[in-house]
Design a protein around this motif. Structure first.
Motif, PDB file in Angstrom:
ATOM      1  N   GLY A   1      -2.593 -10.181  -1.288  1.00 33.95           N
ATOM      2  CA  GLY A   1      -2.157 -10.121   0.105  1.00 33.95           C
ATOM      3  C   GLY A   1      -2.363  -8.769   0.764  1.00 33.95           C
ATOM      4  O   GLY A   1      -1.720  -8.461   1.768  1.00 33.95           O
ATOM      5  N   THR A   2      -3.264  -7.949   0.219  1.00 34.70           N
ATOM      6  CA  THR A   2      -3.456  -6.601   0.769  1.00 34.70           C
ATOM      7  C   THR A   2      -4.935  -6.314   0.998  1.00 34.70           C
ATOM      8  O   THR A   2      -5.803  -6.991   0.470  1.00 34.70           O
ATOM      9  CB  THR A   2      -2.933  -5.524  -0.202  1.00 34.70           C
ATOM     10  OG1 THR A   2      -3.607  -5.664  -1.451  1.00 34.70           O
ATOM     11  CG2 THR A   2      -1.435  -5.658  -0.427  1.00 34.70           C
ATOM     12  N   VAL A   3      -5.177  -5.273   1.807  1.00 35.17           N
ATOM     13  CA  VAL A   3      -6.522  -4.718   1.923  1.00 35.17           C
ATOM     14  C   VAL A   3      -6.436  -3.265   1.454  1.00 35.17           C
ATOM     15  O   VAL A   3      -5.637  -2.481   1.977  1.00 35.17           O
ATOM     16  CB  VAL A   3      -7.048  -4.794   3.369  1.00 35.17           C
ATOM     17  CG1 VAL A   3      -8.344  -3.998   3.517  1.00 35.17           C
ATOM     18  CG2 VAL A   3      -7.280  -6.248   3.776  1.00 35.17           C
ATOM     19  N   SER A   4      -7.230  -2.927   0.441  1.00 35.58           N
ATOM     20  CA  SER A   4      -7.258  -1.545  -0.044  1.00 35.58           C
ATOM     21  C   SER A   4      -8.291  -0.770   0.753  1.00 35.58           C
ATOM     22  O   SER A   4      -9.410  -1.241   0.950  1.00 35.58           O
ATOM     23  CB  SER A   4      -7.640  -1.499  -1.528  1.00 35.58           C
ATOM     24  OG  SER A   4      -6.613  -2.050  -2.308  1.00 35.58           O
ATOM     25  N   VAL A   5      -7.895   0.414   1.206  1.00 37.59           N
ATOM     26  CA  VAL A   5      -8.818   1.296   1.913  1.00 37.59           C
ATOM     27  C   VAL A   5      -9.250   2.367   0.912  1.00 37.59           C
ATOM     28  O   VAL A   5      -8.410   3.105   0.379  1.00 37.59           O
ATOM     29  CB  VAL A   5      -8.149   1.944   3.144  1.00 37.59           C
ATOM     30  CG1 VAL A   5      -9.174   2.759   3.919  1.00 37.59           C
ATOM     31  CG2 VAL A   5      -7.508   0.875   4.022  1.00 37.59           C
TER      32      VAL A   5
END
Lengths: 405, 323
Positions: free
Chosen positions: B199-203
């Motif tokens: 459920g996340t977007v890693s930058v």
């Protein structure tokens, strides 16, 4: 976290502090993770359908794939995963466990009946984390729970809740419950009664199908079945659906098409709640099925999936913690930090109150995934997955000291 | 006979000066590609694209359209003007996503069944390399300078950085569960990786040195269960000021400020929003909505959904022809 090959040592010479930090971040270097899968076979009778004959490597094949998946990841984290497998008779179970513990293995997945799982968990005590990959007994998740015992297999309560939610969603609330006469069948019947109360369905009638022994297979046995089952099911109270509680596989497969009233059959035959079916394709499962079949030359059974899950739980906890210490892995697995993708559309996690893995339950006609529970509209303050099985207030388990992040 | 011609002429006179581009949408279940016109947003064509078409891209010169025909185990190459199939490219089993080198060659394909990234020369149609990666490779990205390729592996949960010259894996960055998609900013300084189940977007900072996660974007929509906020496709404006993330079964596209990497808005689109593509002028963003059989058109400047267009069954991927 970034995992790199190479040149930390050169950098380390520069500053001692950095060196220590880099070293602790790199405890993953050459980390060795040793797990075991212990299957305890009781000599049961033959299944009704030859399609259900257990393969020799039941469960073992799933453990093998899980270990291979972990190993592929391990190549990038300098971690090696090994799996010891043992298949033994019930009287040799303790000895087999002792031998594995003696080798220093502290992560043991067990496939056995509930009583044996409980005994092995007691025996292991603080020496090992036991992952229950087969026993559905609700008491293992309640009064008979143990702090070193995690359950990747769903409980009877979870399976029954998953099916009854679907029946309620379908507006088929009137259930004709037929259960077997063995203890496991009685326990499953009780799970269905509980599920019916919980979700507002009604068991309008119950009948017991006594196991009177005899051979499972006879030539042209269907002739007799075609006459017996209608008679056995006639004059039942008005019902929407027949639910069979037949964990012992004595009669349920005979019910569909043979009941007196033309009603769908669910439970141990017909529409069946399972942790896995080899028909399942959603959420990337197709690739997973194919990976399993390529490695093992046969389709994946629920027991294989559960053994795979046990290994992946270990692998994921090792990757995230950089540790192979069973106690540390257990604590991490029970924390909010742990999550695992398991081809069921949402992450699976553990209930910190009894060590049960939260997971969606597939409803299958053994040909397709018909539906997946929890169903829409069954709400929960924490997670819809906690509408399946023993929720925090319902579990009598006190062995788990709750872990806070 | 005359009147339709006059109407066309009239509409040309009235139409805004924006150039029309063809928009190609793969229909995973329909086994077709639907073609839209980016000025009128009308469906102007549909053609068969093999079995289970998913990933789709187009050559920089606009002459070749590449489609992952997942159930045929090949990449099919079509003429974007005539819709004729030109030939196929070897892909390994079940190709799903790929990325084309900015020069137009080679093509890097995630090969899920064999835990490989397959590198294919689109001219000679030969496999140039097979790179062993983690379990179930999925997302593919290439740094715009062509220095390295990134692959995400769904069960290993890593972004693998692959040297474009040697095909050695130089770095592995652990992200959240089931990483689906990877997208660089145009200057190559940042990489966004979506984790569907996590459920996340890693930058990931990819400006210089060792790539490392600098930020994780989480999502929250009132009335939507957190389990259904599943980030999949990502698109970033050329100036990196805004990042758009498709949230799958949450039926929303998140708008993220490219400077702070904070979510600024959620746009309601169709059901099970999956992949996205900008028009070349970045005026519009098209999203594929798998469970409502349509695409949503987002006005990028206004950050508003302006319309939806019915396409084929279960739209999956989308690409817009270059100018």
């Amino acid at each position: 976290m970034s995992v790199t090959k190479g040149s930390h040592r050169i950098l380390c010479c520069g500053a001692l502090l950095f060196c220590l930090a880099a070293f602790s971040a790199n405890t993953a270097l050459a980390l060795e993770v040793r797990a075991a899968l212990l299957r305890v076979d009781t000599t049961g009778s033959l299944p009704i359908s030859r399609l259900d004959l257990p393969p020799e490597d039941l469960g073992i094949a799933g453990g093998r794939l899980g270990t291979e998946d972990n190993q592929t990841t391990g190549r990038f984290t300098d971690t090696t995963y090994t799996l010891e497998t043992r298949v033994v008779a019930p009287e040799a179970a303790v000895e087999a466990l002792d031998e594995l513990l003696g080798q220093g293995i502290g992560l043991v997945a067990v496939m056995a009946d509930g009583a044996t799982v409980a005994e092995l968990a007691r025996r292991a005590g603080e020496r090992a984390v036991i992952l229950n990959a087969s026993a559905p007994d609700d008491d293992l998740r309640s009064e008979a729970c143990a702090a070193n015992l995690l359950h990747v297999a769903p409980s009877r309560a979870m399976l029954a809740d998953a099916l009854v939610q679907f029946l309620v969603w379908k507006k088929w609330p009137r259930i004709f419950l037929i259960h077997g006469s063995h203890p496991a069948d009685l326990a499953l019947a009780e799970s269905y009664r509980r599920a019916a109360r919980k979700f507002g369905a009604k068991i309008v009638e119950e009948r017991v199908f006594e196991d009177t022994g005899g051979a499972r297979r006879t030539d042209s046995g269907h002739v007799l079945v075609q006459r017996q089952i209608p008679v056995f099911t006639q004059r039942a109270e008005d019902h929407d659906v027949v639910v069979a509680a037949d964990e012992s596989d004595v009669f349920a497969p005979y019910l569909p098409y043979h009941t007196w009233d033309p009603r769908p059959v669910a439970g141990s035959a017909g529409l069946t709640p399972v942790s896995w079916t080899w028909a399942h394709e959603a959420w990337g499962a197709t690739q997973f099925q194919r990976r399993f079949e390529k490695l093992n030359g046969r389709p994946m059974r629920p027991q294989d999936y559960q053994a795979w899950l046990a290994m992946r739980v270990i692998g994921e906890a090792v990757t995230r913690t950089g540790s192979n210490d069973p106690a540390r892995l257990r604590d991490y697995v029970l924390s909010d930090g742990f999550e695992l993708a398991a081809f069921k559309g949402q992450k699976v996690t553990f209930r910190p109150w009894n060590g049960q893995m939260r997971q969606p339950i597939l409803l299958t006609n053994l040909h397709l995934t018909v539906s997946v529970s929890p169903q829409d509209g069954f709400l929960h303050q924490t997670s819809p997955l906690d509408t399946l099985g023993l929720d925090r207030p319902e579990s009598g388990c006190t062995a788990f000291k709750e872990i806070r992040p | 006979m005359i009147r339709p011609g006059l109407l066309v002429l009239a509409s040309l006179l009235i139409a805004p000066p924006a150039l029309a581009n063809k928009v190609f949408v793969t229909n995973e279940r329909g086994n077709t590609v639907t073609v839209l016109d980016s000025a009128s947003w009308e469906v102007i064509g549909e053609f068969p694209a093999g079995n289970r078409p998913r990933g789709i891209t187009i050559s920089p010169d606009g002459k070749e359209l590449y489609v992952c025909a997942s159930d045929d185990d090949v990449v099919r190459v079509f003429d974007p003007h005539t819709y004729e199939e030109l030939h196929t490219l070897p892909s390994g089993p079940d190709p799903e996503l790929f990325v084309l080198h900015p020069s137009g060659n080679p093509l890097y394909i995630a090969n899920e069944d064999d835990n490989l990234v397959t590198v294919v020369d689109v001219k000679t149609r030969q496999v140039l390399a097979e790179v062993p990666v983690g379990v179930e490779p999925e997302g593919m990205a290439i740094r715009p300078d062509g220095q390295y390729i990134v692959n995400t592996s769904e069960t290993t949960n890593m972004a693998h950085f692959i040297d474009a010259e040697s095909y050695d894996i130089t770095h592995n960055v652990l992200v959240d569960q089931r990483p689906r998609y990877a997208e660089f900013t145009a200057d190559g300084s940042k990489l966004y990786v979506s984790a569907e189940i996590g459920g996340t977007v890693s930058v990931i900072d990819t400006a210089a040195g060792e790539p490392s996660i600098v930020h994780k974007i989480a999502f929250q929509v009132p009335g939507v269960l957190p389990e259904w906020l599943q980030p999949v496709g990502i698109r970033i404006t050329e100036d990196a000021s805004r990042v758009f993330v498709a949230l799958g079964p949450a039926n929303r596209v998140a708008v993220i400020d490219g400077k702070t990497d904070e979510v600024s808005d959620y746009l309601l689109v169709g059901q099970r929003v999956w992949q996205m593509a900008f028009t070349p002028d970045e005026a519009f963003l098209i999203t594929t909505n798998g469970n409502s059989n349509d695409v949503s058109i987002i006005d990028v400047k206004a950050e508003k959904v302006i319309r939806s267009v019915q396409v084929g069954e279960q739209p999956w991927g989308v690409v817009v022809a270059p100018e």
